[in-house]
Design an enzyme around this catalytic site. Structure first.
Site, short mmCIF file in Angstrom:
data_model
loop_
_atom_site.label_atom_id
_atom_site.label_comp_id
_atom_site.label_asym_id
_atom_site.label_seq_id
_atom_site.Cartn_x
_atom_site.Cartn_y
_atom_site.Cartn_z
N TRP A 149 -3.89 -1.54 -0.73
CA TRP A 149 -3.92 -2.80 -1.48
C TRP A 149 -4.26 -3.81 -0.40
CZ3 TRP A 149 -3.46 -5.04 -6.23
CH2 TRP A 149 -3.12 -6.38 -6.27
N HIS A 204 8.38 -38.49 -29.03
CA HIS A 204 7.14 -38.89 -29.70
C HIS A 204 6.68 -37.85 -30.72
CE1 HIS A 204 6.81 -42.30 -27.03
NE2 HIS A 204 7.09 -41.47 -26.03
N LYS A 218 6.42 -17.57 -21.00
CA LYS A 218 7.05 -16.27 -20.73
C LYS A 218 7.79 -15.78 -21.97
CE LYS A 218 5.45 -15.17 -17.96
NZ LYS A 218 4.52 -15.66 -16.99
N GLU A 270 5.28 -14.66 -24.77
CA GLU A 270 4.46 -13.47 -24.58
C GLU A 270 5.24 -12.17 -24.58
OE1 GLU A 270 2.13 -13.38 -20.96
OE2 GLU A 270 3.68 -14.41 -19.85
N CYS A 292 0.86 -1.18 0.00
CA CYS A 292 0.00 0.00 0.00
C CYS A 292 0.90 1.24 0.00
CB CYS A 292 -0.88 0.04 1.24
SG CYS A 292 -1.60 -1.54 1.66
N ARG A 312 1.12 1.41 -6.61
CA ARG A 312 1.46 0.32 -5.68
C ARG A 312 0.23 -0.41 -5.15
NH1 ARG A 312 6.45 0.88 -2.95
NH2 ARG A 312 5.50 -0.31 -1.27
N GLU A 368 5.74 -23.00 -18.38
CA GLU A 368 5.72 -21.59 -17.96
C GLU A 368 6.89 -20.83 -18.60
OE1 GLU A 368 3.73 -19.59 -16.80
OE2 GLU A 368 4.87 -17.96 -15.89
N ASN A 377 1.00 0.03 6.41
CA ASN A 377 1.32 -0.95 5.37
C ASN A 377 1.90 -2.16 6.09
OD1 ASN A 377 0.73 1.00 3.54
ND2 ASN A 377 2.84 1.33 2.85
N GLY A 378 1.58 -3.37 5.61
CA GLY A 378 2.16 -4.57 6.21
C GLY A 378 1.07 -5.45 6.81
N LYS A 434 -3.44 -7.15 -18.74
CA LYS A 434 -3.07 -7.74 -17.44
C LYS A 434 -4.18 -8.64 -16.92
CE LYS A 434 -0.54 -8.49 -13.90
NZ LYS A 434 0.40 -9.59 -14.16
C1 F6R Z 1 0.96 -14.82 -18.33
C2 F6R Z 1 -0.22 -14.30 -17.66
C3 F6R Z 1 -1.55 -14.89 -18.00
C4 F6R Z 1 -2.39 -15.01 -16.72
C5 F6R Z 1 -3.82 -15.46 -17.07
C6 F6R Z 1 -4.67 -15.66 -15.83
O1 F6R Z 1 2.11 -14.18 -17.90
O2 F6R Z 1 -0.14 -13.40 -16.86
O3 F6R Z 1 -1.42 -16.11 -18.62
O4 F6R Z 1 -1.78 -15.93 -15.87
O5 F6R Z 1 -4.43 -14.52 -17.91
O6 F6R Z 1 -4.77 -14.46 -15.12
P1 F6R Z 1 -5.22 -14.45 -13.61
O7 F6R Z 1 -4.17 -15.17 -12.83
O8 F6R Z 1 -5.32 -13.00 -13.26
O9 F6R Z 1 -6.53 -15.16 -13.54
#
Ligand code: F6R
Length: 612
Positions: free
Chosen positions: A75, A508, A489, A492, A2, A27, A485, A101-102, A607
């Protein structure tokens, strides 16, 4: 997580507080509030769920005049983000106003004591309890400074705080333990904040508080002390950064900041949830469904993207240690394929944002079919967090980079905690193994730091491969989802095509892709799959593929089979995915930077995917 801001000096405090809060909104941003001491020495406070802009609509500026005030942008960690739970918090008699905060870990025991003393509470937060604890000591000592000090010696956990007192309306008291706090010393004014971003517009001379310290700030100056009441003399430091740099903590991108923050975010995930003496794991948010969890015939994990990869690791954890059959489903598939679910199933929904449309719809479908639902969520009070029967927050803090990094490792940690809690209660884990795992947990943040210190090595390898058109990522067991994963990464943020596979599955089909232009990343820790993975590496080597290996510290032998070796410390298998993910995050980050990609906002991505 926060943001805190405070002002004492010659100006009207409100504009400084509001401007500071807006600067800190990056934040945390689910609610905000301010409290100002007016000329009559009354404290006037407003707080509101939502952004600072919404708070501003709550009052006329002339309702909040005065040169001393505190503010907060939240937050949420305890209690959903609504008007009541927003900071500042205050006691029933409106004497102490406090922003924090915390996390106060022992808030329940303090609350119990205060209830016995006749104190009442109107929010769900740990901060309100700390505020009342200060008031409790104030009533006994009639001394604001002593009251704050006594209260802080009683609390366990982390805090950065700023507080004001109606009965001593000439000062702000600030303190720090594990959560940043500083104040800028200007001419006839002091600006308090958890982050230099709120200070630099007024002064570049900043005093940083260390853990266990507090400061009493008056118009004429300040006194810095330890909470044991020892005086401290400290010169102000000059800060040189510009604002944009400060928001990213000096890092070039949020993604890099969030990768490097992981030793801290992982600690926030397990802090206060494990008794290392008794080995007892407690997740308060799970209590309402504890019996259901222990008697479940089957676990189903549903999520999207990175969170789905965390779910795959969760499947390995639940089956190995809890002996409960577990399935992992893409949320988008789960909701449409008429799944067979009954009331003895527990469905886990993993989501960083808590707002992903497919995950939310899968959750609703699971509830409709009568399953018990458990959330593993980062954003407190988000739609998924509110809809589930019970849940555990991962406490990773705001994740701003679009590519998920610290939320992934905190999801893994939350799943490990759930696993240990269930396995312990069901007696499906040996005491000796539990002990070993917990002693590994204690040193995990240090081991994560050791990996982060090797950034230059990862950058070097990334530079070598930045022009590759394809990548393969291979791992086995717990580390197969880590391979998935790693590939996600890379795709993307650097737009390089990459695939993840279980290492043995490669022969295979995907092995047809291997030639001297194909880089293959192997995750090869020294565990029970090691010999098998060496055979898989040899299969690639024989076909002239370029081999990058993530191996354990001390495994020099593996250099014989690899073109590049990136070493990580050894740990318990349950935590290996956490450590092994970090070099892969760095590889994708540095490759994206070398290719000139927009790391924090990759093309076509958002996001939080709140549409189907
Ligand atoms: C990849 C990424 C996405 C999310 C996915 C689910 O880096 O961020 O694949 O993991 O869109 O999002 P949440 O976790 O917010 O449900």
């Amino acid at each position: 997580m926060c943001g805190i801001v405070g002002y004492i000096g010659k100006r009207e405090s409100l504009p400084v507080l509001l401007e500071g809060l807006k600067r800190l909104e990056y934040r945390g941003y689910d609610s905000a509030g301010v409290a100002v001491i007016n000329k009559e020495n009354e404290i006037i406070s407003f707080k509101k769920a939502g952004k600072v802009k919404e708070l501003e609509n709550e009052f006329d500026k002339d309702q909040l005049t005065g040169n001393i005030g505190i503010g907060h942008t939240r937050w949420a960690t305890h209690g959903e983000p609504n008007d009541r739970n927003a900071h500042p918090h205050f006691d029933e008699g409106s004497n102490i106003f406090l922003v924090h905060n915390g996390i106060i870990e022992n808030y329940l025991s303090i609350k119990k004591k205060l209830l016995q003393e006749g104190f009442t509470f109107s929010t769900d937060t740990d901060t309100e309890i700390l505020t009342n604890l200060v008031e409790f000591h104030f009533r006994h000592t009639n001394d604001f400074e002593v009251a704050v000090r006594l209260a802080l010696t009683e609390v366990e956990g982390t805090y950065g705080i700023a507080c004001i007192c109606k009965a001593e309306a000439d000062k702000i008291i600030v303190a720090r333990m594990g959560s940043p706090l500083m104040f800028g010393v200007g001419i006839d004014e002091t600006i308090v904040s958890s982050d230099a971003a709120a200070i630099v517009n007024y002064t570049k001379n900043v005093i940083y508080l260390e853990d266990g310290e507090f400061a009493v700030i008056r118009k004429g100056g300040f006194q810095l002390k330890t909470i044991r009441d020892e005086n401290i003399i400290r010169e102000a430091q000059t800060i040189e950064y510009d604002l944009a740099e400060i928001e990213k903590g000096g890092y070039e991108h949020f993604m890099l900041k969030e990768i490097c923050e992981q030793p801290e975010s992982i600690q926030n995930t397990f802090r206060g949830r494990i008794n290392f003496d008794t080995g007892f794991v407690k997740l308060g948010g799970i209590e309402p469904v504890r019996e259901k969890l222990l008697s479940a015939k089957r676990f189903i994990i549903t999520a999207c993207g990175t969170a789905w990869h965390a779910g795959l690791v969760g499947e390995y954890m639940f089956e190995r240690y809890c002996r409960v059959p577990t399935e992992v489903e893409y949320a988008s598939e789960f909701r449409y394929r008429q799944p067979i679910i009954d009331k003895d199933d527990v469905v886990f929904i993993i989501s960083q944002s808590g707002e992903t449309a497919d995950s939310l719809a899968a959750l609703k479908e699971a509830k409709r079919l009568g399953a018990t639902t458990v959330g593993v969520v980062n954003v407190v009070g988000s739609s998924i967090a509110r809809e589930v029967d019970a849940g555990t927050y991962i406490h990773a803090g705001p994740e701003i980079g679009v590519a998920s990094t610290k939320a992934f490792t905190s999801q893994l940690m939350s799943l490990a905690l759930l696993t240990l809690m269930i396995a312990q209660s069901k007696g499906t884990i040996r005491d000796s193994e539990l002990k070993e795992i917990l002693s590994e947990l204690k040193v995990l943040p240090d081991k994560m730091n050791q990996i982060i210190e090797k950034q230059k090595e990862f950058e070097f390898v990334a530079e070598e491969f930045k022009d590759s058109r394809n990548f393969l990522y291979l791992g086995r067991g717990f580390n197969f989802p880590v391979a998935l994963e790693g590939a996600l990464k890379l795709k993307e943020i650097s737009y390089i095509h990459a695939e993840g596979y279980p290492a043995a599955e490669m022969k295979h089909g995907p092995i047809a892709l291997i030639d001297e232009n194909m880089p293959v990343v192997f995750i090869a820790p020294k565990d029970s799959t090691y010999d098998k993975i060496i055979s898989n590496i040899e299969e690639i080597k024989a076909r002239k593929g370029k081999i990058i290996t993530i191996a354990n510290e001390g495994d020099e032998d593996i250099r014989r089979y690899s073109d590049y070796v990136l070493h990580v410390p050894r740990t318990a298998p349950i935590f290996a995915p956490i450590l092994n993910s970090i070099p892969l995050q760095f590889l994708s980050y540095f490759m994206a930077v070398a290719r000139g990609c927009n790391v924090d906002q990759p093309r076509n991505l958002a996001k939080s995917v709140t549409v189907e």
